[in-house]
Design an enzyme around this catalytic site. Structure first.
Site, PDB file in Angstrom:
ATOM      1  N   HIS A 289       2.563  11.596   6.253  1.00  0.00           N
ATOM      2  CA  HIS A 289       2.720  10.500   7.049  1.00  0.00           C
ATOM      3  C   HIS A 289       4.139  10.237   7.466  1.00  0.00           C
ATOM      4  CE1 HIS A 289       1.695   6.144   8.463  1.00  0.00           C
ATOM      5  NE2 HIS A 289       3.201   6.113   7.940  1.00  0.00           N
TER       6      HIS A 289
ATOM      7  N   HIS B  97       5.464  12.979  10.019  1.00  0.00           N
ATOM      8  CA  HIS B  97       5.100  12.670  11.211  1.00  0.00           C
ATOM      9  C   HIS B  97       5.754  11.439  12.023  1.00  0.00           C
ATOM     10  CE1 HIS B  97       2.573  10.407  13.926  1.00  0.00           C
ATOM     11  NE2 HIS B  97       2.313  11.505  14.360  1.00  0.00           N
TER      12      HIS B  97
ATOM     13  N   THR C  46     -10.490  12.891  11.220  1.00  0.00           N
ATOM     14  CA  THR C  46      -9.704  14.093  10.816  1.00  0.00           C
ATOM     15  C   THR C  46      -9.986  15.502  11.552  1.00  0.00           C
ATOM     16  OG1 THR C  46      -9.336  13.110   8.762  1.00  0.00           O
ATOM     17  CG2 THR C  46      -8.823  15.559   9.006  1.00  0.00           C
TER      18      THR C  46
ATOM     19  N   ARG D 260     -11.856  10.325  -0.337  1.00  0.00           N
ATOM     20  CA  ARG D 260     -11.970   9.380   0.838  1.00  0.00           C
ATOM     21  C   ARG D 260     -12.992   9.401   1.612  1.00  0.00           C
ATOM     22  NH1 ARG D 260      -5.910   9.037   3.017  1.00  0.00           N
ATOM     23  NH2 ARG D 260      -4.486   8.978   1.178  1.00  0.00           N
TER      24      ARG D 260
ATOM     25  N   GLN E  73       0.026   4.955   0.427  1.00  0.00           N
ATOM     26  CA  GLN E  73      -0.400   5.416   1.762  1.00  0.00           C
ATOM     27  C   GLN E  73       0.802   6.258   2.370  1.00  0.00           C
ATOM     28  OE1 GLN E  73      -3.222   5.295   3.029  1.00  0.00           O
ATOM     29  NE2 GLN E  73      -4.431   3.943   1.894  1.00  0.00           N
TER      30      GLN E  73
ATOM     31  N   LYS F 237       0.848  -1.116  -0.062  1.00  0.00           N
ATOM     32  CA  LYS F 237       0.293   0.017   0.070  1.00  0.00           C
ATOM     33  C   LYS F 237       0.926   1.135  -0.020  1.00  0.00           C
ATOM     34  CE  LYS F 237      -3.884  -2.352   0.496  1.00  0.00           C
ATOM     35  NZ  LYS F 237      -5.055  -2.300  -0.416  1.00  0.00           N
TER      36      LYS F 237
ATOM     37  N   LYS G 282     -15.384   8.034   9.996  1.00  0.00           N
ATOM     38  CA  LYS G 282     -14.032   8.141   9.401  1.00  0.00           C
ATOM     39  C   LYS G 282     -13.645   9.334   9.264  1.00  0.00           C
ATOM     40  CE  LYS G 282     -11.312   7.026   5.174  1.00  0.00           C
ATOM     41  NZ  LYS G 282     -11.606   6.458   4.004  1.00  0.00           N
TER      42      LYS G 282
ATOM     43  N   GLN H  57      -8.465  15.406  14.839  1.00  0.00           N
ATOM     44  CA  GLN H  57      -6.788  15.679  14.466  1.00  0.00           C
ATOM     45  C   GLN H  57      -6.747  17.460  14.451  1.00  0.00           C
ATOM     46  OE1 GLN H  57      -6.236  13.339  11.543  1.00  0.00           O
ATOM     47  NE2 GLN H  57      -5.094  11.614  12.757  1.00  0.00           N
TER      48      GLN H  57
END
Length: 290
Positions: A141, A144, A202, A260, A136, A133, A198, A205
Site C-alpha cells: 500500500h 503504491h 484483486t 480475507r 492496513q 487501522k 471482494k 488488479q
C-alpha cells in the site's frame, strides 16, 4: 554544486512546456516534499498523534470520498479515450503528440488530472491512520501511494500521452470498480450482502498488470517505434512485473490461506467448522494498484 544546478536546469528544459502551468507541475521538489510528508505522517506523526485518542468516525466522509473518486476515475477514463485511445491511437506504437492540436492538449490535461488524482488518493492512508487501522498500511500500500505518484509525475512532465499513457487509463478503469466497492463497504451493514465480489477486485488488479505488460511489451518486438521515451516503457514493464508478484502474494495470503474471505464465505466457513475468522468489517482503501 553550480554544475549540478546547471545540469538540472538543462534537463528540465526538455520537459513539455504545455503542462508547466498546471498545479504541482512546476517543480519535482514540491511533489517530493508532499510525498515525504505523507510517509512521515503515516509512519510516525499520525500514529503518535492518535496513540491516546479514540478512532475517528469517518463513515460519512468515506462514502462521499469513495464515490467522488468513482466519478473522477470515470471522467479520466473518458478523457483518455476521447484524447487519443478511441480517436486516433493505434494501440501499438503511439508517440506523444507535442503539438497544439486540441486532442493533444486534451491528452495533456487528462495526463495531469491522472497524476493529480494520485495525490488525492493519499487520503486513503490518512483515513487508515485516523481510524487507527495501522495494520492496513502494508508495504504494498505505502509503496503504491508514495513511489508511483513520483514516477507518474515525471511521465506527465515530459511525455503526457502516447503509448505510455495506456497503463494510466487501465488503472483508472480498475479504480472505478475498486472505489465503488469501497463506497458500498463504507455505507454500512445494509450493503454487506452486495459485497460478495471482494475477492474479484484483486483478480481484476492482476488482470490489469497482465494487460498493461502485454501492451507495453509490444515495444520490444517492433522493428521500429518512434515513441520518444523508452525509459518509461522499461519502468512500466518493471512496475507491472513487480506489482503482479506482490498482488499474487496478496491473493495467496488473503484468499488461498483464507485471511480475507468475504463475509458470506467466512460465515459459511464458520458454519462448516472452519478455523478461519474475520472481524466482519470492510474498510476503505485496502491494498490496490497503479
Amino acid at each position: 554544486m553550480e554544475g549540478i544546478v546547471t545540469m538540472y536546469q538543462d534537463f528540465m528544459k526538455k520537459a513539455d512546456p504545455r503542462i508547466a502551468d498546471y498545479p504541482l507541475m512546476q517543480s519535482p521538489f514540491l511533489v517530493m516534499g508532499i510525498l515525504l510528508g505523507y510517509v512521515y505522517f503515516v509512519l510516525s506523526l499520525g500514529p503518535r498523534l492518535m496513540a491516546n485518542r479514540k478512532p475517528f468516525n469517518l463513515k460519512k466522509f468515506m462514502v462521499l470520498y469513495n464515490f467522488f473518486l468513482v466519478g473522477l476515475s470515470l471522467y479520466i477514463v473518458y478523457e483518455f479515450l476521447m484524447a487519443g485511445w478511441l480517436t486516433g491511437y493505434t494501440w501499438r506504437c503511439d508517440p506523444v503528440d507535442f503539438s497544439q492540436d486540441p486532442k493533444a492538449l486534451r491528452m495533456v490535461k487528462v495526463a495531469w488530472l491522472f497524476v493529480f488524482s494520485k495525490f488525492i488518493e493519499l487520503t486513503d492512508t490518512v483515513i487508515f491512520v485516523l481510524r487507527k487501522k495501522n495494520e492496513q498500511v502494508t508495504f504494498l500500500h505505502l509503496f503504491h501511494h508514495s513511489v508511483l505518484p513520483w514516477s507518474w509525475w515525471w511521465g506527465a512532465k515530459f511525455g503526457p500521452g502516447g503509448m505510455g499513457s495506456f497503463h494510466a487509463m487501465i488503472n483508472s478503469m480498475v479504480h472505478v470498480v475498486m472505489y465503488f466497492y469501497y463506497g458500498l463497504s463504507a455505507a454500512g451493514p445494509a450493503f454487506q450482502k452486495y459485497l460478495w465480489w471482494k475477492k474479484h477486485i484483486t483478480a481484476i488488479q492482476l488482470v490489469q498488470f497482465v494487460i498493461v505488460s502485454l501492451h507495453i511489451s509490444q515495444y520490444y518486438f517492433m522493428p521500429s517505434c518512434q515513441y520518444q521515451f523508452p525509459i518509461f516503457i522499461h519502468l512500466i514493464w518493471i512496475y507491472g512485473t513487480i506489482f503482479f508478484i506482490l498482488f499474487s502474494n496478496f491473493w495467496y495470503q488473503s484468499y488461498t490461506k483464507g485471511k480475507r474471505l468475504p463475509r458470506v464465505a467466512q460465515q459459511a466457513a464458520q458454519h462448516n467448522g472452519s478455523s478461519v475468522h474475520e472481524n466482519g468489517t470492510v474498510t476503505n482503501g485496502k491494498v490496490k494498484a497503479n
